[in-house]
Design a protein around this motif. Structure first.
Motif, PDB file in Angstrom:
ATOM      1  N   SER A   1      49.544  35.292  55.815  1.00 55.83           N
ATOM      2  CA  SER A   1      50.682  35.109  55.704  1.00 55.83           C
ATOM      3  C   SER A   1      51.077  33.557  55.036  1.00 55.83           C
ATOM      4  N   ALA A   2      50.011  33.435  54.146  1.00 58.08           N
ATOM      5  CA  ALA A   2      50.001  32.079  53.486  1.00 58.08           C
ATOM      6  C   ALA A   2      51.098  32.070  52.666  1.00 58.08           C
ATOM      7  N   THR A   3      51.414  30.674  52.136  1.00 58.47           N
ATOM      8  CA  THR A   3      52.266  30.206  51.147  1.00 58.47           C
ATOM      9  C   THR A   3      51.584  30.501  49.836  1.00 58.47           C
ATOM     10  N   PRO A   4      52.627  30.693  48.869  1.00 58.52           N
ATOM     11  CA  PRO A   4      52.117  30.554  47.483  1.00 58.52           C
ATOM     12  C   PRO A   4      51.386  29.503  47.158  1.00 58.52           C
ATOM     13  N   GLU A   5      51.695  28.187  47.608  1.00 54.50           N
ATOM     14  CA  GLU A   5      50.985  26.964  47.312  1.00 54.50           C
ATOM     15  C   GLU A   5      49.623  26.931  48.151  1.00 54.50           C
ATOM     16  N   GLN A   6      49.550  27.625  49.461  1.00 54.34           N
ATOM     17  CA  GLN A   6      48.344  27.914  50.079  1.00 54.34           C
ATOM     18  C   GLN A   6      47.444  29.097  49.329  1.00 54.34           C
ATOM     19  N   ILE A   7      47.789  29.830  48.739  1.00 57.76           N
ATOM     20  CA  ILE A   7      47.222  30.861  47.831  1.00 57.76           C
ATOM     21  C   ILE A   7      46.580  30.311  46.685  1.00 57.76           C
ATOM     22  N   ARG A   8      47.262  29.549  45.942  1.00 61.55           N
ATOM     23  CA  ARG A   8      46.906  28.597  44.732  1.00 61.55           C
ATOM     24  C   ARG A   8      45.723  27.849  45.086  1.00 61.55           C
ATOM     25  N   ALA A   9      46.003  27.264  46.276  1.00 59.96           N
ATOM     26  CA  ALA A   9      44.839  26.163  46.652  1.00 59.96           C
ATOM     27  C   ALA A   9      43.662  27.003  47.035  1.00 59.96           C
ATOM     28  N   ALA A  10      43.747  28.014  47.690  1.00 59.61           N
ATOM     29  CA  ALA A  10      42.573  28.730  48.055  1.00 59.61           C
ATOM     30  C   ALA A  10      41.629  29.272  46.859  1.00 59.61           C
ATOM     31  N   ALA A  11      42.549  29.742  45.714  1.00 60.78           N
ATOM     32  CA  ALA A  11      41.872  29.897  44.659  1.00 60.78           C
ATOM     33  C   ALA A  11      41.165  28.873  43.793  1.00 60.78           C
ATOM     34  N   ALA A  12      41.822  27.852  43.874  1.00 60.61           N
ATOM     35  CA  ALA A  12      41.235  26.616  43.369  1.00 60.61           C
ATOM     36  C   ALA A  12      40.009  26.097  44.026  1.00 60.61           C
ATOM     37  N   ALA A  13      40.098  26.481  45.317  1.00 58.16           N
ATOM     38  CA  ALA A  13      38.817  25.965  46.100  1.00 58.16           C
ATOM     39  C   ALA A  13      37.612  26.961  45.813  1.00 58.16           C
ATOM     40  N   GLY A  14      37.847  28.123  45.532  1.00 58.38           N
ATOM     41  CA  GLY A  14      36.646  28.982  45.158  1.00 58.38           C
ATOM     42  C   GLY A  14      36.958  30.515  45.605  1.00 58.38           C
ATOM     43  N   ALA A  15      38.046  30.724  46.284  1.00 56.22           N
ATOM     44  CA  ALA A  15      38.167  32.241  46.576  1.00 56.22           C
ATOM     45  C   ALA A  15      38.445  33.058  45.623  1.00 56.22           C
ATOM     46  N   ARG A  16      37.983  34.142  45.617  1.00 61.66           N
ATOM     47  CA  ARG A  16      37.416  34.999  44.170  1.00 61.66           C
ATOM     48  C   ARG A  16      38.212  36.417  44.355  1.00 61.66           C
ATOM     49  N   MET A  17      38.869  36.831  45.454  1.00 57.77           N
ATOM     50  CA  MET A  17      39.081  38.224  45.630  1.00 57.77           C
ATOM     51  C   MET A  17      40.425  38.232  46.597  1.00 57.77           C
ATOM     52  N   SER A  18      41.121  39.601  46.438  1.00 55.57           N
ATOM     53  CA  SER A  18      42.087  40.009  47.310  1.00 55.57           C
ATOM     54  C   SER A  18      41.557  40.981  48.080  1.00 55.57           C
ATOM     55  N   THR A  19      41.601  41.070  49.424  1.00 59.92           N
ATOM     56  CA  THR A  19      41.181  42.168  50.222  1.00 59.92           C
ATOM     57  C   THR A  19      42.381  43.201  50.416  1.00 59.92           C
ATOM     58  N   HIS A  20      42.237  44.486  49.939  1.00 60.14           N
ATOM     59  CA  HIS A  20      43.018  45.626  49.852  1.00 60.14           C
ATOM     60  C   HIS A  20      44.531  45.143  49.789  1.00 60.14           C
ATOM     61  N   LEU A  21      44.818  44.734  48.572  1.00 61.52           N
ATOM     62  CA  LEU A  21      46.095  44.107  48.274  1.00 61.52           C
ATOM     63  C   LEU A  21      47.201  44.931  48.600  1.00 61.52           C
ATOM     64  N   GLY A  22      48.315  44.559  48.890  1.00 57.91           N
ATOM     65  CA  GLY A  22      49.384  45.418  49.272  1.00 57.91           C
ATOM     66  C   GLY A  22      49.038  45.830  50.693  1.00 57.91           C
ATOM     67  N   ASN A  23      48.141  45.874  51.482  1.00 59.48           N
ATOM     68  CA  ASN A  23      48.037  46.352  52.694  1.00 59.48           C
ATOM     69  C   ASN A  23      47.553  45.240  53.549  1.00 59.48           C
TER      70      ASN A  23
END
Length: 389
Positions: free
Chosen positions: A199-221
């Motif tokens: 339930s992360a905010t868009p800002e938190q999602i962007r920060a996670a990607a910048a920190a090294g997150a590389r995938m989305s798990t079953h996007l949309g579910n």
């Protein structure tokens, strides 16, 4: 490893006849074949083995209980069953649970791999889905709330030690304080971090990607039933070029329109996962499960809660059927759909199998017939060894 083996058939992408020579577990030569060969005349295709990054069980075996085998992970049985469905590499997925329970489950997988090295190669690594996910209803999915917790490096290290260092993929939500530094630490340690059940905010999602997150798990579910029109965490993950995404293409978890849009946006960075539960491969009927209670598996492959038909209780569709779904609906061509279930997930995890049908690549191969959009597996080869026919 094995000696020499030859496979003939039609290239899964082009339909051209080819002949593949396998030596010592790898492809040693690829040459043009003949349409008059028995394999080509029988309509057999040859493609790379399938790679499933997210699977919770199959054929009654639940990777999150293992109670039916005295606490042991039935590696050979699972590997053989999945090989019969074209899968040459899978990531057993262990979901949110208590600290000790996770240690026991992870240790069981490691123990099985050490006791049965001839089958251990089927496991690319362990996918730990949780417990560092959102506690909110909807986003949490079927994960038990009492075990959801904030990211903690010491806990992850304990679980990694129990697994024998086999945890390779971690699904988490970056909504927790300190998530950015935790993700960076995971990435530095060689773990692939995937955003999911969030339930992360868009800002938190962007920060996670910048920190090294590389995938989305079953996007949309694994998401809330209702979201703000925009912005929201789905749009943000879809828009970020840094994130690839796994998709459940069983005809129930995502509408075809959503699949089409995600695949158009992500292009080569969209791949398939089964997210199959233990009831995959079982007969239609009513079942009692340790997560979700009473569920119903319908003849058309839809698994739902007995108390509410609108609530799905997991997927029972393996990767060949997901490939069939994409091609049957005209969403992508067959070669692309097969790549989404083989080369693309292998690439995301840095597996040599991502080389596909090329000299020097691991001989993880499948031959199959195409009956319309249905796929009929014939032979499966793992590291040059025939394991299913």
């Amino acid at each position: 490893m094995s000696g020499q083996l030859e496979l003939s058939g039609l290239d899964y992408r082009t339909g051209e006849p080819l002949r593949i020579v396998v030596e010592d577990g790898c492809i040693s030569a690829i040459a043009p074949g003949s349409l008059s060969s028995p394999a080509c005349e029988a309509g057999l295709y040859v493609g790379p083995g399938l790679v499933d990054l997210q699977i919770n069980g199959y054929g009654g075996d639940d990777f999150n209980t293992l109670l039916g085998d005295g606490g042991e992970f039935p590696l050979e049985r699972i590997a053989r069953r999945l090989a019969a469905r074209g899968c040459t590499t899978f990531y057993p997925t262990v979901i949110t649970n208590g600290d000790e329970e996770l240690c026991e489950l992870l240790a069981a997988i490691d123990r099985a791999c050490r006791l049965h090295p001839e089958w251990a190669g089927f496991i690319g690594g362990i996918h730990l889905e949780g417990p560092f996910i959102s506690p909110e209803d909807g986003a949490r999915g079927a994960h038990p709330l009492e075990h959801v917790t904030a990211p903690e490096w010491a806990k992850l290290q304990r679980w990694q030690e129990a697994s024998g260092g086999r945890i390779r993929l971690l699904t988490m939500s970056p909504e927790w304080p300190g998530s950015d530094s935790f993700i960076a630490r995971c990435a530095a340690a060689g773990l692939v971090v995937s955003i999911g059940h969030t339930s992360a905010t868009p800002e938190q999602i962007r920060a996670a990607a910048a920190a090294g997150a590389r995938m989305s798990t079953h996007l949309g579910n694994g998401a809330h039933r209702m979201l703000p029109r925009h912005p929201n965490y789905l749009w943000e993950q879809l828009a970020l070029d840094e994130l690839s995404c796994g998709l459940i293409a069983d005809g129930f978890h995502l509408p075809d329109q959503v699949l089409k849009v995600i695949m158009k946006v992500k292009e080569d960075w969209a791949f398939l996962v089964s997210d199959a539960v233990s009831l995959a491969g079982m007969a239609p009927g009513r079942y009692e499960t340790h997560i979700g209670g009473c569920v119903v598996l319908t003849p058309n492959g839809r698994l739902h809660m007995e108390s509410n038909e609108d609530l799905l209780a997991g997927s029972v569709t393996l990767l060949p059927d997901a490939v069939s779904h994409l091609t049957e609906r005209g969403l992508v061509d067959f070669g692309t759909a097969w790549d989404m279930a083989s080369l693309r997930p292998a690439l995301q995890m840095g597996l040599p199998a991502a080389q596909g049908l090329s000299v020097g690549a691991p001989a993880d191969l499948a031959t199959f017939r195409r009956a319309g959009t249905r796929i009929e597996l014939q032979q499966v080869v793992k590291a040059g060894r025939l394991v299913s026919k």
